[in-house]
Design a protein around this motif. Structure first.
Motif: not given
Lengths: 348, 175, 87, 100
Positions: A76-77, A81-86
């Protein structure tokens, strides 16, 4: 004639590598995790078939129980995180991937496969060599059996772990301690705030299971003296109780005083070290208990280590040192869990 | 409920009784686990007290006393229904045409306290043809595998039996 | 070990292996998770059968640990991986 | 002894079809909710029969009590996780499959 158990073992032996392969080859992270949990279970069954109940017990507690929960929470984390990075890297980071020219890709592949094969071959050779070197006649088993009488326990595994090779276990406990220290020094736990009511079913589940887990942890420590069990297995079950509490996110977790956790974390290593010092001071070798008291010493060390291992594993799951004391917890909670995770991304 | 761990308002005698009851329960459990070896209590005593304290910590503030007679009558009732639940699934899974007609059903729960509701919710999942899918307020969402089954009356019967376990009588019909 | 325990254990293991198909097919994450749940229950049954068949009481302890931790993964899944309404 | 033992064997062998039909249901049923039905009910009845059979063959109350404890734990765990998974699926707005 092949009996059912023979087929059982064959199925197990075929399913295990296949499962491992599918797990490694799976492009979907979630599926890989579920496969890993299943692998843990099959592993436990395999250890049972290999007559290693201690390892099976540890695998059942850690592989099928704790790691599963850890991975599922980590996923989930990772997604967030990958969403934020994207979102951050939306503007033109794509070219980096294209910097390596395709023909080098083509050359790199056989090299990588060749190296992997070579390593595998070396590994197999080493295995074969060490197998050839092993003396016939059951290795060290008979020697352990001979000395079992003065070890203070009736379980051979526990005798080796806590008496004959006590310093190995001492170092292992220290390694776990260091790992927990490392995690604690990185960050503070941000307990995800309830984004919804956990519901009565979960609350009752915690209410029923947490005390039982404490009991079973105690039982495993006790039974370690005479058969499979011991500090690691008991600690893992204890940690499961902690993980369940963290998951259900009960307000209780906040109310546990941090000092208690610190002492719990240090108890096992401290007692173990103390024992070592006392043994040396009394004129013996490191961790050479007097034979008539060995049982008591081992039980004491095992219980303390189980508590410490439980706290350590739960702390590794939580991923940080204890949260702020609950004094300012009523008014000072900032926002829902989303903020806390965004914070993690921003703080580097 | 752990949610409302406000300062305890129960009288001391009640609290002591609850602690004692838990101590006895976990002591029995310990002897089930570790056998009757007297020395096992070296670990057993701390483990039992820790478990009892932990359990007391999570205990609901309101008392929900069990009725032994209700519990005794509930067990065969539950085992019977649970067995038919298994048979029902087996029939549907093995039948070549797979007779499924699933759907969602809502049910208004009248049991007042959380422990009773949870017992109901957990039992519903083991009954023939139903699983409890969501619960909020007093409204229970049930997923049924066959909409032609008498879901409402089965759950209603179960609810009355659960109430009897806790020595309650629900309005509307004798238990 | 007498035939009834070993053959029962074998059938349960085959049930587990067949359940692997559901993990690989999905389609949703929960379906894969269910298969892992199935493994837990079947694993407990296998261990209990072997414990009796091999007269080896330790296996009951392993089954106990399995049963105790069976809910952990499902809870983590329902609350962390799939839980939470915010996004 | 002999009668109880044989009765136990019958119970154990009765439990196996439940496990197998649970797996078949898991593979055949069309959506997550119906699969939950298959898994939760069939496997628990199967384990119940195995535990009953082993209890009939057990050589003391101690083993019987442990077996029952294990079964009870699995019952609690699987019905609770069934509810939690179904709830998460409903809140994720996964529509139940229905006969067209």
């Amino acid at each position: 004639m092949m009996d059912a158990m023979g087929i059982f073992d064959m199925v197990l032996a075929l399913a295990l590598p296949w499962l491992g392969w599918r797990l490694l080859a799976s492009p979907d992270l979630f599926r890989a995790m579920v496969l890993f949990i299943s692998l843990g279970l099959l592993m436990a069954l395999t250890w049972v078939r290999l007559q290693a109940p201690d390892v099976a017990l540890a695998e059942a507690a850690i592989g099928a129980g704790l790691t599963g929960a850890l991975f599922l929470s980590a996923l989930r984390r990772l997604e967030r995180l990958s969403e934020a990075e994207r979102r951050l890297a939306f503007a033109g980071k794509r070219e980096e991937e294209d910097e390596i020219p395709p023909e080098r890709h083509r050359r790199a592949k056989p090299v990588a496969y060749g190296l992997a094969l070579l390593l595998l071959a070396v590994f197999v050779l080493l295995l074969a060599w060490s197998l050839a070197q092993t003396p016939a006649g059951g290795g060290l088993g008979p020697a352990v059996g001979e000395q079992l009488g003065q070890s203070g326990v009736r379980s051979e595994v526990t005798a080796v772990l806590l008496n004959f090779r006590g310093y190995d276990t001492l170092l292992e406990v220290m390694v776990l301690f260091l790992a927990a220290l490392g995690v604690w020094s990185l960050t503070r736990v941000r307990l995800p705030l309830q984004d919804e009511e956990p519901g009565p079913v979960l609350a009752t589940l915690v209410r029923l299971l947490a005390p039982l887990m404490i009991m079973v942890a105690g039982y495993l420590v006790w039974i370690g003296g005479s058969r499979a069990g011991g500090a690691f297995q008991g600690g893992a079950v204890l940690a499961a109780a902690g993980v369940l509490l963290l998951l259900a996110n009960v307000t209780v977790v906040r109310q546990i005083p941090a000092a208690l956790l610190r002492w719990g974390l240090a108890l096992g290593p401290l007692l173990f070290l103390l024992t070592a010092v006392v043994c040396v001071a009394a004129g013996g070798n490191l961790l050479e208990y007097p034979p008539q008291r060995a049982g008591a010493w081992i039980l004491l060390i095992e219980s303390a280590s189980a508590v410490s291992i439980g706290v350590t594993l739960a702390a590794l799951y939580a991923g940080g040192r204890p949260p702020e004391p609950p004094a300012q917890d009523r008014g000072g909670e900032q926002g829902p869990g989303r903020d806390a995770d965004a914070d993690a991304g921003g703080r580097q | 409920m752990p949610g409302n761990c406000s300062p305890v308002s129960l009288p001391l005698a009640t609290r002591l009784t609850r602690l004692l009851a838990r101590l006895v329960l976990y002591a029995v459990l310990w002897s089930v686990l570790a056998g009757l070896d007297g020395r096992s209590w070296i670990i057993g005593l701390p483990a039992v007290s820790a478990a009892a304290c932990c359990s007391l910590f999570f205990a609901p503030q309101r008392l929900c006393p069990l009725s032994p007679l209700g519990l005794l009558r509930f067990i065969p009732f539950f085992l019977n229904l649970s067995f038919w639940g298994g048979c029902d699934v087996m029939r549907r899974a093995l039948s070549p045409v797979m007779p499924l007609n699933p759907g969602l059903v809502r049910y208004q729960v009248s049991l007042p306290e959380a422990p009773q509701q949870v017992l109901l919710l957990n039992c519903i999942s083991l009954l023939p043809g139903t699983i409890s899918a969501d619960f909020s307020g007093q409204c229970l969402t049930i997923h049924t595998i066959d909409r032609d089954m008498p879901v409402w009356s089965t759950v209603h019967l179960l609810e009355r039996r659960v109430a009897a376990v806790f020595g309650l009588r629900l309005a509307g019909g004798a238990p | 070990m007498s035939w009834q325990y070993s053959s029962a254990a074998l059938f349960l293991l085959l049930a587990i292996v067949a359940g692997l198909g559901r993990i690989l097919r999905g389609p949703t994450a929960a379906d894969s998770m269910l298969a892992a749940q199935l493994f837990g229950t079947c694993g407990v049954a296998i261990l209990l059968l072997l414990a009796r068949g091999l007269e080896w009481e330790v296996l009951q302890d392993i089954a106990l640990v399995f049963a105790l931790l069976a809910a952990l993964a499902a809870v983590a899944f329902a609350l962390r991986t799939w839980g939470g309404t915010e996004r | 002894m002999g009668l109880l033992h044989n009765l136990g064997t019958v119970c154990i062998l009765l439990g196996i079809p439940f496990f197998i039909s649970g797996t078949i249901g898991l593979l055949r049923f069309p959506d997550i909710y119906t699969r939950l039905h298959a898994l939760t009910k069939a496997d628990n009845v199967g384990l119940g029969f195995v535990v009953l059979g082993l209890s009939l063959q057990a050589d003391g109350w101690h083993t019987v009590a442990r077996l029952l404890l294990i079964w009870l734990l699995v019952l609690i765990a699987s019905s609770a996780s069934c509810h939690l998974v179904a709830r998460a699926a409903l809140r994720k707005k996964i529509e139940p499959w229905s006969r067209p």
